[in-house]
Structure formats: structure tokens, C-alpha cells
Write a protein that holds these residues in place. Structure first.
Motif, short mmCIF file in Angstrom:
data_model
loop_
_atom_site.label_atom_id
_atom_site.label_comp_id
_atom_site.label_asym_id
_atom_site.label_seq_id
_atom_site.Cartn_x
_atom_site.Cartn_y
_atom_site.Cartn_z
N ALA A 182 -9.13 6.94 16.20
CA ALA A 182 -8.46 7.25 14.93
C ALA A 182 -9.16 6.57 13.77
CB ALA A 182 -7.00 6.81 15.00
N ARG A 183 -9.19 7.25 12.64
CA ARG A 183 -9.82 6.71 11.44
C ARG A 183 -8.86 5.88 10.60
NH1 ARG A 183 -13.88 11.42 9.10
NH2 ARG A 183 -15.06 11.75 11.01
N ARG A 184 -7.59 5.91 10.95
CA ARG A 184 -6.63 5.10 10.22
C ARG A 184 -5.59 4.58 11.20
NH1 ARG A 184 -5.29 10.40 9.08
NH2 ARG A 184 -3.14 11.02 9.55
N GLN A 185 -4.88 3.55 10.79
CA GLN A 185 -3.87 2.95 11.66
C GLN A 185 -2.76 2.34 10.81
OE1 GLN A 185 -5.47 0.17 14.48
NE2 GLN A 185 -3.48 -0.52 15.21
N TYR A 186 -1.51 2.56 11.23
CA TYR A 186 -0.38 1.95 10.56
C TYR A 186 -0.11 0.58 11.20
CZ TYR A 186 0.73 6.34 8.22
OH TYR A 186 0.68 7.47 7.43
N ILE A 187 0.04 -0.45 10.36
CA ILE A 187 0.27 -1.80 10.83
C ILE A 187 1.44 -2.39 10.06
CG2 ILE A 187 -0.72 -4.12 11.08
CD1 ILE A 187 -3.48 -2.81 11.08
N TYR A 188 2.39 -3.00 10.77
CA TYR A 188 3.50 -3.65 10.10
C TYR A 188 3.05 -5.02 9.57
CZ TYR A 188 6.81 -0.21 11.93
OH TYR A 188 7.47 0.95 12.21
N LEU A 189 3.28 -5.26 8.28
CA LEU A 189 2.97 -6.54 7.66
C LEU A 189 4.21 -7.05 6.94
CD1 LEU A 189 -0.53 -5.84 6.03
CD2 LEU A 189 -0.08 -7.14 8.13
N GLU A 190 4.47 -8.35 7.07
CA GLU A 190 5.56 -8.97 6.32
C GLU A 190 4.95 -9.77 5.17
OE1 GLU A 190 8.30 -11.21 8.59
OE2 GLU A 190 8.75 -9.59 10.00
N LEU A 191 5.35 -9.45 3.97
CA LEU A 191 4.85 -10.12 2.77
C LEU A 191 6.01 -10.69 1.98
CD1 LEU A 191 2.28 -7.41 1.58
CD2 LEU A 191 1.77 -9.49 2.86
N GLN A 192 5.84 -11.92 1.54
CA GLN A 192 6.87 -12.54 0.71
C GLN A 192 6.59 -12.24 -0.75
OE1 GLN A 192 7.32 -16.70 1.61
NE2 GLN A 192 8.56 -16.28 3.43
N VAL A 193 7.58 -11.76 -1.44
CA VAL A 193 7.45 -11.47 -2.87
C VAL A 193 8.59 -12.15 -3.62
CG1 VAL A 193 6.31 -9.26 -2.47
CG2 VAL A 193 8.79 -9.33 -2.68
N ASP A 194 8.36 -12.40 -4.87
CA ASP A 194 9.41 -12.96 -5.73
C ASP A 194 9.31 -12.33 -7.11
OD1 ASP A 194 7.33 -14.29 -7.10
OD2 ASP A 194 7.48 -16.02 -5.77
N GLY A 195 10.04 -12.86 -8.05
CA GLY A 195 10.07 -12.27 -9.37
C GLY A 195 8.75 -12.34 -10.11
N ASP A 196 7.86 -13.24 -9.67
CA ASP A 196 6.57 -13.38 -10.33
C ASP A 196 5.48 -12.52 -9.69
OD1 ASP A 196 7.56 -15.26 -12.15
OD2 ASP A 196 7.28 -16.90 -10.70
N THR A 197 5.80 -11.83 -8.61
CA THR A 197 4.81 -11.00 -7.91
C THR A 197 4.48 -9.76 -8.75
OG1 THR A 197 5.63 -11.72 -5.76
CG2 THR A 197 4.27 -9.74 -5.80
N THR A 198 3.19 -9.54 -8.96
CA THR A 198 2.76 -8.34 -9.68
C THR A 198 2.10 -7.37 -8.72
OG1 THR A 198 0.55 -9.17 -10.17
CG2 THR A 198 2.32 -9.78 -11.71
N GLN A 199 1.91 -6.17 -9.17
CA GLN A 199 1.24 -5.16 -8.35
C GLN A 199 -0.15 -5.64 -7.93
OE1 GLN A 199 2.35 -2.25 -7.18
NE2 GLN A 199 0.41 -1.57 -6.28
N LEU A 200 -0.91 -6.22 -8.88
CA LEU A 200 -2.27 -6.66 -8.58
C LEU A 200 -2.29 -7.83 -7.62
CD1 LEU A 200 -3.99 -6.32 -12.08
CD2 LEU A 200 -4.21 -4.81 -10.09
#
Length: 209
Positions: A182-200
Motif C-alpha cells: 500500500a502507498r498509504r496507511q492510516y495510523i492512530y496518533l494521540e496529540l495533546q492540544v490546548d488553547g495555544d495550539t495553532t494549525q501550524l
């Protein structure tokens, strides 16, 4: 091909395209059944399409077989004529009493798509059972019964490796290998975000793994 070559009813153009690809491997025999997604509805292009000489369609509604003389191999299968089949058609299938290689193409495995008793299928006597319908690859019985899964994951629930199964029949024994491609794969990731998290900043975190 154990059904669902297409995830919906194929267009005539799509059949021409895939048949062209099959025609480029004329020494290979392609045996095809229809699954629940590309089932043989009344106006299906499957019914009238002129396939290349090396393509064999087991498009019967009941269990049937084709003998590939040059390979001394029987391939068995049946096709879907509706999107759902709740009858366990594979519970009593057996290979012919012939001294050859016997391969079953079987599509299903849940309550609405030909329920399969895997223990009974393991004991049926086929050299190999190529299963279709389940998108994630699964080896049900080593070198004997397997779901190849889809070549590519189709949605985010289909995590893990995807690819195809390479099978070899040597000295009257089957050996199979799962080959990720396969050329792509779905992977579960846990990321912590808060009010200061931006898209970049989130994208930077993802790039860093």
C-alpha cells in the motif's frame, strides 16, 4: 480475485481499463468472482463484457469450478446476484475427487454476506481458500485459508499494513506470503492540544512523529 474487484458497480470504461491490464500478463490466468459490492445486478456490465482470453469469470449463482489444464488446477467459486446473502453456501463445499491442486474463491464471512464456519472450511479439503470481503488481511489458517484484504485502506478504520498474498504451490504443498504494497496507511496518533495550539504548530508536531 475473490470478489469486489470494484467497490461499486463497475463502469464499462473501468472494465476496459482493468481488462487491458490483465491482457498485459497473457501467461497468467485470472479467475474472477463477483462480490457484494460489484454484484451481478441485471444491468451489470459484467454480464456482457468481452474479457481477454486469460480471464475466466465464475459468474454462476451456484458453486462451480474451472479446470486450468496447463496448471493442473481446479478453481471454484460462486458470485453474488444481490448485495446480501445470508445463506452459508460454503458450509458443505468440497473439491472434486481429482488428483490436482484445488483452490476455492470465497467471498463473505459475516451474517449478511455468506456466513462462514471457518473450522468447517479448514477441513473441506482445498489446497488453498482465497477469501474476500474483509478489508484487513487475515491469515485464518497458515498456508491454507486467508483474507488478502484490500490493496489500499479504504477508510480511516482500516489501520495496519495492506497488500496482497503471494502463493506458491510446490511439491503438492501451498506456501503463502503476505506482501505489503500500500502507498498509504492510516495510523492512530494521540496529540495533546490546548488553547495555544495553532494549525501550524499541530502540523509541526505531526511531522516530528
Amino acid at each position: 480475485i475473490s470478489g469486489d474487484l470494484f467497490h461499486r458497480q463497475p463502469l464499462k470504461k473501468e472494465l476496459r481499463d482493468v481488462d487491458y491490464l490483465f491482457s498485459t500478463i497473457p501467461d497468467a490466468k485470472v479467475v474472477l468472482i463477483a462480490g457484494n459490492h460489484d454484484y451481478l445486478k441485471e444491468d451489470s456490465y459484467y454480464r456482457t463484457f468481452p474479457w481477454s482470453k486469460n480471464v475466466i469469470c465464475l459468474f454462476g449463482e451456484t458453486y462451480d469450478a474451472v479446470y486450468l489444464r496447463e496448471l493442473d488446477t481446479y478453481v471454484y467459486g460462486l458470485s453474488y446476484y444481490s448485495q446480501k446473502i445470508d445463506k452459508p453456501y460454503y458450509d458443505h463445499v468440497q473439491p472434486l475427487a481429482k488428483d490436482a491442486c484445488h483452490i476455492l474463491l470465497a467471498h463473505g464471512g459475516d451474517a449478511h454476506h455468506i456466513p462462514i464456519n471457518m473450522e468447517r472450511l479448514k477441513q473441506a479439503g482445498f489446497d488453498y481458500v482465497a477469501l474476500g470481503h474483509i478489508h484487513k488481511p487475515q491469515i485464518i489458517q497458515e498456508d491454507a485459508v486467508a483474507y488478502a484484504g484490500s490493496l489500499e485502506p479504504l477508510d480511516r478504520t482500516e489501520t495496519g499494513a495492506h497488500g496482497y498474498i503471494l502463493g506458491e504451490y510446490v511439491d503438492r504443498r501451498v506456501h503463502i506470503t503476505f506482501c505489503p504494497c500500500a502507498r498509504r496507511q492510516y495510523i492512530y496518533l494521540e496529540l495533546q492540544v490546548d488553547g495555544d495550539t495553532t494549525q501550524l504548530s499541530l502540523e509541526d508536531t505531526l511531522r516530528q512523529g
